[in-house]
Design an enzyme around this catalytic site. Sequence first.
Site, PDB file in Angstrom:
ATOM      1  CB  ILE A  93     -29.966   2.694 -23.893  1.00  0.00           C
ATOM      2  CG1 ILE A  93     -31.140   1.734 -24.067  1.00  0.00           C
ATOM      3  CG2 ILE A  93     -28.765   1.993 -23.260  1.00  0.00           C
ATOM      4  CD1 ILE A  93     -30.856   0.533 -24.915  1.00  0.00           C
ATOM      5  CG  HIS A 110     -39.312  -1.907 -15.464  1.00  0.00           C
ATOM      6  ND1 HIS A 110     -38.982  -1.628 -16.771  1.00  0.00           N
ATOM      7  CD2 HIS A 110     -39.671  -3.211 -15.442  1.00  0.00           C
ATOM      8  CE1 HIS A 110     -39.138  -2.723 -17.499  1.00  0.00           C
ATOM      9  NE2 HIS A 110     -39.552  -3.695 -16.720  1.00  0.00           N
ATOM     10  CB  THR A 142     -27.004  -0.395 -11.525  1.00  0.00           C
ATOM     11  OG1 THR A 142     -27.960  -1.385 -11.937  1.00  0.00           O
ATOM     12  CG2 THR A 142     -27.185  -0.103 -10.051  1.00  0.00           C
ATOM     13  CG  ASP A 146     -35.515  -2.068 -16.906  1.00  0.00           C
ATOM     14  OD1 ASP A 146     -35.511  -0.857 -16.631  1.00  0.00           O
ATOM     15  OD2 ASP A 146     -35.950  -2.522 -17.966  1.00  0.00           O
TER      16      ASP A 146
END
Length: 197
Positions: A93, A110, A142, A146
């Site tokens: 992350i 993704h 961003t 996702d």
Amino acid sequence: MTRRVAILISGGGSNMAALLDSMTGDHPARPCLVLSNDAQAGGLEKAAARGVPVAVVDHRPFGGDRARFEAAVNSELDRAGAEIVCLAGFMRILTPGFVARWRGRMLNIHPSLLPKYPGLDTHARALAAGDAEAGCTVHEVTAELDAGPILGQARVRVAPDDTPDSLAARVLAQEHILYPAVLRRFAGGDRRPVLLP
Ligand code: GRF
């Protein structure tokens, strides 16, 4: 002027390999670095075999200090002169600071038709919901997981006897087509979404 692309991986790197193999000829980008947070990532050998510089920044010695881990990643990206960052199965992350630094220049793939199924276990969730189609999405990264602007999607029909693994395999084959198509367009300065098939 070709753009310099760094690819961040954590695993086998099949998307990474598809991206590397696409950046030839009149493609507007070239790979400058493949970086993994895991020295065992199978993708590192695939990159080295293709003559692409590789680096490992192991997250574990940073003991949960994400910002310091990312500072080390950024110094490798800077050293390589990266202009675009492609996340390709990178299982860390990212902090808002890292995302802000690469805003508009960092892509992710993704394995779902976003905005459906952000996060993990996307194929099992699509099957559990009885969806008639599944697929994959390339998006700008961003701060929200996702959720960035969509740059491309590829759709796959769900078969009645699909398991999460069989669906994942068919979606992965589409990922290998979609991600290179999006990167080619994006690196050429065109952010209109690529819609496949
Ligand atoms: C892919 O399914 C990708 O969508 C997901 O992680 C997987 C990476 O596979 N984010 P690989 O390392 O590219 O083979």
